[in-house]
Design a protein around this motif. Structure first.
Motif, PDB file in Angstrom:
ATOM      1  N   ASN A  46      -4.010 -29.918 -12.942  1.00  9.39           N
ATOM      2  CA  ASN A  46      -4.660 -29.814 -11.607  1.00  9.39           C
ATOM      3  C   ASN A  46      -5.921 -31.038 -11.727  1.00  9.39           C
ATOM      4  O   ASN A  46      -6.761 -31.334 -12.406  1.00  9.39           O
ATOM      5  CB  ASN A  46      -5.771 -28.066 -12.016  1.00  9.39           C
ATOM      6  CG  ASN A  46      -6.603 -28.322 -10.287  1.00  9.39           C
ATOM      7  OD1 ASN A  46      -8.024 -28.638 -10.601  1.00  9.39           O
ATOM      8  ND2 ASN A  46      -5.999 -28.048  -9.784  1.00  9.39           N
ATOM      9  N   VAL A  47      -5.759 -31.487  -9.988  1.00 16.07           N
ATOM     10  CA  VAL A  47      -6.916 -32.094  -9.578  1.00 16.07           C
ATOM     11  C   VAL A  47      -8.311 -32.041  -9.580  1.00 16.07           C
ATOM     12  O   VAL A  47      -9.370 -32.869 -10.476  1.00 16.07           O
ATOM     13  CB  VAL A  47      -6.009 -33.001  -8.342  1.00 16.07           C
ATOM     14  CG1 VAL A  47      -6.485 -32.032  -7.257  1.00 16.07           C
ATOM     15  CG2 VAL A  47      -6.896 -34.194  -7.810  1.00 16.07           C
ATOM     16  N   GLU A  48      -8.598 -30.796  -9.528  1.00 15.68           N
ATOM     17  CA  GLU A  48      -9.913 -31.060  -9.343  1.00 15.68           C
ATOM     18  C   GLU A  48     -10.678 -30.565 -10.957  1.00 15.68           C
ATOM     19  O   GLU A  48     -11.174 -31.307 -10.615  1.00 15.68           O
ATOM     20  CB  GLU A  48     -10.551 -29.309  -9.051  1.00 15.68           C
ATOM     21  CG  GLU A  48     -11.833 -29.021  -8.918  1.00 15.68           C
ATOM     22  CD  GLU A  48     -12.396 -27.589  -8.351  1.00 15.68           C
ATOM     23  OE1 GLU A  48     -12.922 -26.909  -8.853  1.00 15.68           O
ATOM     24  OE2 GLU A  48     -11.861 -27.339  -6.954  1.00 15.68           O
ATOM     25  N   LEU A  49      -9.922 -30.354 -11.242  1.00 18.66           N
ATOM     26  CA  LEU A  49     -10.402 -30.275 -13.035  1.00 18.66           C
ATOM     27  C   LEU A  49      -9.587 -31.469 -13.548  1.00 18.66           C
ATOM     28  O   LEU A  49     -10.364 -31.680 -14.053  1.00 18.66           O
ATOM     29  CB  LEU A  49      -9.409 -29.807 -14.051  1.00 18.66           C
ATOM     30  CG  LEU A  49      -9.750 -28.008 -13.635  1.00 18.66           C
ATOM     31  CD1 LEU A  49      -8.578 -27.065 -14.906  1.00 18.66           C
ATOM     32  CD2 LEU A  49     -11.425 -27.382 -13.682  1.00 18.66           C
ATOM     33  N   ALA A  50      -8.345 -32.594 -13.214  1.00 15.27           N
ATOM     34  CA  ALA A  50      -8.558 -33.673 -14.027  1.00 15.27           C
ATOM     35  C   ALA A  50     -10.038 -34.613 -13.342  1.00 15.27           C
ATOM     36  O   ALA A  50     -10.592 -35.221 -13.916  1.00 15.27           O
ATOM     37  CB  ALA A  50      -7.376 -34.352 -13.447  1.00 15.27           C
ATOM     38  N   ARG A  51     -10.544 -34.685 -12.634  1.00 18.63           N
ATOM     39  CA  ARG A  51     -11.314 -35.130 -11.766  1.00 18.63           C
ATOM     40  C   ARG A  51     -12.845 -34.879 -12.773  1.00 18.63           C
ATOM     41  O   ARG A  51     -13.495 -35.738 -12.924  1.00 18.63           O
ATOM     42  CB  ARG A  51     -12.323 -34.835 -10.277  1.00 18.63           C
ATOM     43  CG  ARG A  51     -10.728 -34.928  -9.432  1.00 18.63           C
ATOM     44  CD  ARG A  51     -11.115 -36.730  -8.979  1.00 18.63           C
ATOM     45  NE  ARG A  51      -9.988 -37.064  -7.874  1.00 18.63           N
ATOM     46  CZ  ARG A  51      -9.360 -38.367  -7.860  1.00 18.63           C
ATOM     47  NH1 ARG A  51     -10.216 -39.054  -8.963  1.00 18.63           N
ATOM     48  NH2 ARG A  51      -8.849 -38.491  -6.807  1.00 18.63           N
ATOM     49  N   ARG A  52     -13.045 -33.564 -12.831  1.00 16.10           N
ATOM     50  CA  ARG A  52     -14.134 -33.821 -13.738  1.00 16.10           C
ATOM     51  C   ARG A  52     -13.497 -34.302 -15.176  1.00 16.10           C
ATOM     52  O   ARG A  52     -15.455 -34.369 -16.084  1.00 16.10           O
ATOM     53  CB  ARG A  52     -14.329 -31.614 -14.142  1.00 16.10           C
ATOM     54  CG  ARG A  52     -14.153 -31.115 -12.446  1.00 16.10           C
ATOM     55  CD  ARG A  52     -14.823 -29.430 -13.558  1.00 16.10           C
ATOM     56  NE  ARG A  52     -14.694 -29.105 -12.189  1.00 16.10           N
ATOM     57  CZ  ARG A  52     -15.268 -27.848 -11.789  1.00 16.10           C
ATOM     58  NH1 ARG A  52     -15.733 -27.047 -13.096  1.00 16.10           N
ATOM     59  NH2 ARG A  52     -14.822 -26.838 -11.242  1.00 16.10           N
ATOM     60  N   MET A  53     -12.679 -34.293 -15.851  1.00 19.28           N
ATOM     61  CA  MET A  53     -12.562 -35.090 -17.152  1.00 19.28           C
ATOM     62  C   MET A  53     -12.062 -36.612 -16.828  1.00 19.28           C
ATOM     63  O   MET A  53     -12.826 -37.253 -18.015  1.00 19.28           O
ATOM     64  CB  MET A  53     -11.268 -34.542 -17.556  1.00 19.28           C
ATOM     65  CG  MET A  53     -10.859 -33.123 -17.817  1.00 19.28           C
ATOM     66  SD  MET A  53      -8.687 -32.886 -18.227  1.00 19.28           S
ATOM     67  CE  MET A  53      -8.669 -33.387 -20.073  1.00 19.28           C
ATOM     68  N   LEU A  54     -12.220 -36.651 -15.628  1.00 20.54           N
ATOM     69  CA  LEU A  54     -12.473 -38.231 -15.882  1.00 20.54           C
ATOM     70  C   LEU A  54     -13.536 -38.462 -15.365  1.00 20.54           C
ATOM     71  O   LEU A  54     -14.040 -40.115 -15.034  1.00 20.54           O
ATOM     72  CB  LEU A  54     -11.443 -38.797 -14.887  1.00 20.54           C
ATOM     73  CG  LEU A  54     -10.015 -38.660 -14.725  1.00 20.54           C
ATOM     74  CD1 LEU A  54      -9.333 -38.485 -13.452  1.00 20.54           C
ATOM     75  CD2 LEU A  54      -9.904 -40.230 -15.271  1.00 20.54           C
TER      76      LEU A  54
END
Length: 378
Positions: A46-54
Motif C-alpha cells: 500500500n502506497v500510504e504505508l510505504a510512504r511512512r516506511m520511506l
C-alpha cells in the motif's frame, strides 16, 4: 465496539499506533548503526504505508513482484529493487519498465542467468542494473562468497552491457534461531558474507558500490554493519507470531490481525468456530518449530488485546477457524457467544495480508476507521 465502520468479516486490520511504533524502533536502531533502510514493501502493498516506511530514508524500496513495482512506481517511488532472482522470461517486461523511467534493479545467482541478462541487454538495448545474490546460511539462493562463479557472472554482465552493481544477502536462516545470541551471530554472518563477496568483486576490478543485507530478525539484532550500504526489512512494520517467537517483538507489538466473528460451537470438544479459515489466515504454520506453537494464530478481543496466550486457532478449513486452548482444556463457550467479534494475530504477516485486497486502519481502541487498498498479483 461502536463505530461507524463495521467491516464484513474476515477483515484485515492494521493497528496504526503499533505500526508507527514498529517503524520508529527499527529506524532508530539503523540510525545508530549508520546505515539507511531500503524497506521491503511486499507486506504492506500500500502506497500510504510505504510512504511512512520511506520517511527519513534515501527513497529506495524493495519489492517482490513486478506488479508491486508498477503500483509503487505509479505513485512516484521509482528506485526499486526486485528482490527475486530474475526469470529470463521477465526481462523484456523489465526493460520496458526501465525505458519508462523506473530505476529497477534485478538480482541473480547463476552464470546462466547472467548470460540471459547480458543477451537481453544487447537485444533490447537496456543497461540492466544487477545485484549478485550471495548465500549467507544455506537457507535459499545465492552464490557462496568465494565461488568463482560470482566474479564470472559479474564479467558476463559487464561484457554484455549490463551493470553488476554489487551484492545482496538475505539471511533467511535467522528464522530458525531460538535465542538472541543466535540472531546476533546470524546478523554478523550475513554481514560477513556480503562484505567478503564485495571484496572479491572489487579485487576483480568491479566497483560494486551496493552492499545490501537484510531480514527483520538480523536488522533488529545486528551489532555492527561495517561495510554495508543498506538494510532491507519488511515484516518489521507489522510483526507477527513468528517474530514474537524469535524474540524480535512482543505480542502487543503485532500491528496486523484478522477480524473474525463467532459462528458456532463444538460443545463436545469445548471449541469455537469462527469465520476466518485458511483463506484469510493462510496455512502458514511458522510457529510449529518454535518453543511455543501458536497453531494458526493467537486470539484477541475486538480491541486487539490478547484474551489468553493459551487460546489459539488450533485448526483451519477453507472458511472456518477452530478456536481451542493449547493446554486442551475446554473453552468456556459462554465467553464466545454467537456473533462475538474477535481478532486473530497471524503467524506470518506477509502470508496473511496477502489474502486480502484491502485492509482497515484501526485506532488505539481497535476501531476500524479507514479502508485502504492493497496491490495484488505478480
Amino acid at each position: 465496539m461502536m463505530s461507524q465502520h463495521r467491516p464484513n468479516t474476515p477483515a484485515l486490520l492494521i493497528d496504526e499506533q503499533r505500526f508507527e511504533r514498529n517503524l520508529a524502533r527499527l529506524n532508530q536502531r539503523l540510525e545508530r548503526l549508520g546505515v539507511p533502510l531500503r524497506p521491503h514493501l511486499k507486506t504492506v502493498k500500500n502506497v500510504e504505508l510505504a510512504r511512512r516506511m520511506l520517511a527519513g530514508q534515501p527513497g529506495g524500496a524493495t519489492v517482490s513482484t513486478l506488479a508491486e513495482a508498477d503500483y509503487f512506481f505509479a505513485d512516484g517511488i521509482a528506485d526499486l529493487l526486485y528482490a527475486v532472482g530474475i526469470a529470463p522470461g521477465k526481462l523484456e517486461a523489465a526493460a520496458r519498465r526501465i525505458a519508462d523511467g523506473m530505476q529497477l534493479t534485478l538480482i541473480l545467482d547463476h552464470p546462466d542467468a547472467a548470460r540471459a541478462v547480458a543477451d537481453a541487454a544487447q537485444r533490447l538495448d537496456t543497461n540492466f542494473r544487477v545485484l549478485l545474490e550471495v548465500d549467507a546460511d544455506g537457507h535459499r539462493a545465492g552464490f557462496q562468497p568465494d565461488d568463482p562463479a560470482l566474479v564470472e557472472s559479474a564479467r558476463i554482465l559487464a561484457n554484455g552491457g549490463a551493470t553488476p552493481a554489487g551484492v545482496m544477502v538475505h539471511a533467511g536462516g535467522s528464522y530458525a534461531c531460538r535465542d538472541r545470541d543466535c540472531l546476533v551471530r546470524a546478523a554478523e554472518q550475513e554481514r560477513l558474507a556480503a562484505v567478503s563477496a564485495t571484496e572479491a568483486l572489487r579485487e576483480a576490478g568491479f566497483e560494486a558500490p551496493v552492499v545490501s543485507v537484510g531480514s527483520t530478525p538480523t536488522a533488529t539484532f545486528a551489532q555492527d554493519l561495517t561495510g554495508v550500504t543498506e538494510v532491507r526489512a519488511g515484516v518489521y512494520a507489522f510483526m507477527d507470531l513468528v517474530m514474537a517467537g524469535l524474540g524480535v517483538c512482543e505480542l502487543d507489538e503485532i500491528a496486523v490481525s484478522v477480524l473474525t466473528e463467532v459462528i458456532g460451537h463444538r460443545g463436545e470438544h469445548g471449541q469455537v468456530l469462527v469465520d476466518a479459515g485458511w483463506m484469510s489466515l493462510s496455512r502458514d504454520g511458522g510457529t510449529a518449530d518454535q518453543a511455543v506453537d501458536r497453531g494458526y494464530g493467537v486470539v484477541c478481543d475486538e480491541t486487539g488485546r490478547v484474551l489468553c496466550p493459551e487460546v489459539i486457532v488450533c485448526a483451519t478449513n477453507q472458511e472456518h477457524g477452530i478456536l481451542a486452548r493449547r493446554d486442551r482444556e475446554a473453552l468456556k463457550l459462554e465467553d464466545f457467544p454467537i456473533g462475538r467479534r474477535l481478532r486473530i494475530l497471524p503467524n506470518h504477516a506477509c502470508a496473511t495480508a496477502g489474502q486480502f485486497e484491502h485492509f482497515w486502519l484501526a485506532d488505539p481502541e481497535g476501531r476500524p476507521v479507514r479502508k485502504l487498498e492493497r496491490c495484488r498479483g505478480w
